[in-house]
Design a protein around this motif. Structure first.
Motif, PDB file in Angstrom:
ATOM      1  N   LEU A 187       0.812  -1.202   0.000  1.00 23.11           N
ATOM      2  CA  LEU A 187       0.000   0.000   0.000  1.00 23.11           C
ATOM      3  C   LEU A 187       0.852   1.261   0.000  1.00 23.11           C
ATOM      4  N   ALA A 188       1.955   1.246   0.741  1.00 22.67           N
ATOM      5  CA  ALA A 188       2.716   2.477   0.954  1.00 22.67           C
ATOM      6  C   ALA A 188       4.211   2.246   0.775  1.00 22.67           C
ATOM      7  N   PRO A 189       4.971   3.310   0.508  1.00 20.97           N
ATOM      8  CA  PRO A 189       6.429   3.178   0.440  1.00 20.97           C
ATOM      9  C   PRO A 189       7.008   2.875   1.814  1.00 20.97           C
ATOM     10  N   GLY A 190       8.215   2.336   1.806  1.00 27.66           N
ATOM     11  CA  GLY A 190       8.869   1.968   3.050  1.00 27.66           C
ATOM     12  C   GLY A 190       9.934   0.931   2.784  1.00 27.66           C
ATOM     13  N   LEU A 191      10.334   0.226   3.831  1.00 31.13           N
ATOM     14  CA  LEU A 191      11.402  -0.762   3.720  1.00 31.13           C
ATOM     15  C   LEU A 191      11.086  -1.831   2.683  1.00 31.13           C
ATOM     16  N   PHE A 192       9.845  -2.346   2.679  1.00 32.47           N
ATOM     17  CA  PHE A 192       9.507  -3.433   1.763  1.00 32.47           C
ATOM     18  C   PHE A 192       9.551  -2.967   0.311  1.00 32.47           C
ATOM     19  N   GLN A 193       9.036  -1.782   0.029  1.00 32.04           N
ATOM     20  CA  GLN A 193       9.096  -1.270  -1.342  1.00 32.04           C
ATOM     21  C   GLN A 193      10.539  -1.068  -1.775  1.00 32.04           C
ATOM     22  N   THR A 194      11.395  -0.615  -0.859  1.00 30.55           N
ATOM     23  CA  THR A 194      12.811  -0.453  -1.172  1.00 30.55           C
ATOM     24  C   THR A 194      13.438  -1.792  -1.556  1.00 30.55           C
ATOM     25  N   ARG A 195      13.035  -2.865  -0.876  1.00 31.12           N
ATOM     26  CA  ARG A 195      13.548  -4.193  -1.227  1.00 31.12           C
ATOM     27  C   ARG A 195      13.131  -4.593  -2.640  1.00 31.12           C
ATOM     28  N   LEU A 196      11.922  -4.241  -3.018  1.00 32.56           N
ATOM     29  CA  LEU A 196      11.477  -4.539  -4.385  1.00 32.56           C
ATOM     30  C   LEU A 196      12.325  -3.770  -5.396  1.00 32.56           C
ATOM     31  N   GLU A 197      12.575  -2.516  -5.096  1.00 33.92           N
ATOM     32  CA  GLU A 197      13.341  -1.668  -6.011  1.00 33.92           C
ATOM     33  C   GLU A 197      14.787  -2.125  -6.148  1.00 33.92           C
ATOM     34  N   HIS A 198      15.291  -2.860  -5.151  1.00 34.51           N
ATOM     35  CA  HIS A 198      16.655  -3.376  -5.190  1.00 34.51           C
ATOM     36  C   HIS A 198      16.697  -4.851  -5.553  1.00 34.51           C
ATOM     37  N   SER A 199      15.609  -5.381  -6.090  1.00 31.23           N
ATOM     38  CA  SER A 199      15.516  -6.819  -6.377  1.00 31.23           C
ATOM     39  C   SER A 199      16.208  -7.235  -7.663  1.00 31.23           C
ATOM     40  N   GLY A 200      16.598  -6.280  -8.497  1.00 29.34           N
ATOM     41  CA  GLY A 200      17.231  -6.597  -9.767  1.00 29.34           C
ATOM     42  C   GLY A 200      16.261  -6.705 -10.920  1.00 29.34           C
ATOM     43  N   ALA A 201      14.989  -6.414 -10.692  1.00 28.87           N
ATOM     44  CA  ALA A 201      13.989  -6.476 -11.759  1.00 28.87           C
ATOM     45  C   ALA A 201      14.165  -5.303 -12.722  1.00 28.87           C
ATOM     46  N   ASP A 202      13.727  -5.502 -13.957  1.00 29.89           N
ATOM     47  CA  ASP A 202      13.779  -4.428 -14.950  1.00 29.89           C
ATOM     48  C   ASP A 202      12.731  -3.358 -14.664  1.00 29.89           C
ATOM     49  N   VAL A 203      11.582  -3.797 -14.169  1.00 28.79           N
ATOM     50  CA  VAL A 203      10.474  -2.892 -13.887  1.00 28.79           C
ATOM     51  C   VAL A 203       9.957  -3.185 -12.490  1.00 28.79           C
ATOM     52  N   VAL A 204       9.813  -2.156 -11.667  1.00 28.32           N
ATOM     53  CA  VAL A 204       9.193  -2.293 -10.343  1.00 28.32           C
ATOM     54  C   VAL A 204       8.080  -1.260 -10.244  1.00 28.32           C
ATOM     55  N   ALA A 205       6.859  -1.728 -10.109  1.00 36.89           N
ATOM     56  CA  ALA A 205       5.722  -0.819 -10.021  1.00 36.89           C
ATOM     57  C   ALA A 205       5.695  -0.108  -8.673  1.00 36.89           C
ATOM     58  N   ALA A 206       5.050   1.030  -8.646  1.00 34.40           N
ATOM     59  CA  ALA A 206       4.885   1.791  -7.404  1.00 34.40           C
ATOM     60  C   ALA A 206       3.866   1.104  -6.508  1.00 34.40           C
ATOM     61  N   PRO A 207       3.907   1.390  -5.206  1.00 32.40           N
ATOM     62  CA  PRO A 207       2.869   0.861  -4.309  1.00 32.40           C
ATOM     63  C   PRO A 207       1.486   1.349  -4.755  1.00 32.40           C
ATOM     64  N   LEU A 208       0.464   0.659  -4.302  1.00 31.49           N
ATOM     65  CA  LEU A 208      -0.897   0.977  -4.744  1.00 31.49           C
ATOM     66  C   LEU A 208      -1.393   2.305  -4.180  1.00 31.49           C
ATOM     67  N   GLY A 209      -1.029   2.598  -2.937  1.00 33.49           N
ATOM     68  CA  GLY A 209      -1.230   3.901  -2.329  1.00 33.49           C
ATOM     69  C   GLY A 209      -2.462   4.673  -2.711  1.00 33.49           C
ATOM     70  N   LEU A 210      -2.255   5.787  -3.412  1.00 28.06           N
ATOM     71  CA  LEU A 210      -3.342   6.705  -3.743  1.00 28.06           C
ATOM     72  C   LEU A 210      -3.874   6.489  -5.159  1.00 28.06           C
ATOM     73  N   HIS A 211      -3.678   5.307  -5.703  1.00 27.82           N
ATOM     74  CA  HIS A 211      -4.277   5.024  -7.012  1.00 27.82           C
ATOM     75  C   HIS A 211      -5.774   5.305  -6.919  1.00 27.82           C
ATOM     76  N   PRO A 212      -6.359   5.959  -7.921  1.00 30.65           N
ATOM     77  CA  PRO A 212      -7.783   6.302  -7.854  1.00 30.65           C
ATOM     78  C   PRO A 212      -8.695   5.123  -7.541  1.00 30.65           C
ATOM     79  N   LEU A 213      -8.332   3.939  -8.007  1.00 28.81           N
ATOM     80  CA  LEU A 213      -9.165   2.764  -7.732  1.00 28.81           C
ATOM     81  C   LEU A 213      -9.088   2.334  -6.273  1.00 28.81           C
ATOM     82  N   ILE A 214      -7.954   2.581  -5.631  1.00 29.24           N
ATOM     83  CA  ILE A 214      -7.832   2.264  -4.205  1.00 29.24           C
ATOM     84  C   ILE A 214      -8.662   3.248  -3.385  1.00 29.24           C
ATOM     85  N   VAL A 215      -8.610   4.514  -3.755  1.00 30.66           N
ATOM     86  CA  VAL A 215      -9.452   5.508  -3.079  1.00 30.66           C
ATOM     87  C   VAL A 215     -10.922   5.161  -3.278  1.00 30.66           C
ATOM     88  N   GLU A 216     -11.272   4.770  -4.492  1.00 26.13           N
ATOM     89  CA  GLU A 216     -12.655   4.380  -4.791  1.00 26.13           C
ATOM     90  C   GLU A 216     -13.089   3.195  -3.938  1.00 26.13           C
TER      91      GLU A 216
END
Length: 230
Positions: A187-216
């Motif tokens: 849901l939110a940035p933090g330690l776990f999202q940082t681990r994803l960003e350092h995982s070696g993947a070519d693409v790492v999506a952002a947390p779901l956070g304030l996506h309009p569908l999550i607010v909805e």
């Protein structure tokens, strides 16, 4: 109507701010008071946030992407304490159609290409209900993407050895695919999202956070008149 948004809690100030921003977005849409509380790491706890609210019932929306231990055990314990007013607890944010669609959109916007291997990266849990939920999300996301989706954990558990660390899943998939994309089931940035960003993947999506569908989804839960059992 009073709404209490309940999240996990994090020491990352950006993660805390995001929950506050989600509550503010709900407040704007609902035109109702939306308070925030946390079940772990920091306060206020749900019982603290509800102290002095008066006798009117409060709608509690669990800001979690699955129905794990915090939703089924911790939250009822807080809400059952002396002095807490009557509450109506809704379902959690996920699993839901809105979460699936938001995951797919976040991947698309991050640069996922057709043919990429896809990892659904969840926080991690030893709770069987959480496992069922994340597996259902992975299966639904695979249908939307038209490609297999593998589950991995940002914080793997020895009690759930079937789910590798995200970096290990990416490394293994890299041997069979030119590119690997990671969908953030966070849901939110933090330690776990940082681990994803350092995982070696070519693409790492952002947390779901304030996506309009999550607010909805959060607002739809708050408006719902039928309580959902935890």
């Amino acid at each position: 109507m009073t709404v209490l948004l309940v999240a996990h809690g994090t020491r990352n100030p950006h993660g805390v701010a995001l929950i506050g921003d989600l509550a503010a977005a709900m407040r704007d849409r609902l035109a109702e008071h939306v308070a925030v509380s946390f079940v772990d790491v920091l306060g206020p706890s749900p019982s603290e946030a509800l102290a002095g609210q008066g006798p009117d019932p409060v709608t509690v929306v669990p800001a979690f992407l699955g129905r794990g231990y915090h939703v089924r055990r911790d939250l009822p314990e807080y809400l059952g304490r002396r002095g807490v007013p009557p509450t109506r607890v809704t379902d959690s944010l996920g699993p839901s159609c809105e979460v699936i669609a938001a995951l797919a959109d976040r991947l698309h916007r991050a640069g996922r290409r057709a043919g990429d291997a896809v990892v659904l990266a969840a926080a991690g849990s030893s709770d069987p209900t959480s496992h069922q939920d994340v597996e259902s999300v992975a299966a639904a996301l695979a249908l939307v993407l038209g490609a297999p989706v593998e589950v991995a954990f940002a914080a793997p558990s020895a009690k759930a050895p079937q789910y590798p660390a995200v970096s290990d899943a990416v490394a293994r998939l890299r041997r069979r695919h030119a590119r690997v994309s990671v969908a953030s089931h966070l849901l939110a940035p933090g330690l776990f999202q940082t681990r994803l960003e350092h995982s070696g993947a070519d693409v790492v999506a952002a947390p779901l956070g304030l996506h309009p569908l999550i607010v909805e989804r959060a607002c739809a839960l708050a408006r719902c008149t039928v309580p959902v059992a935890g």
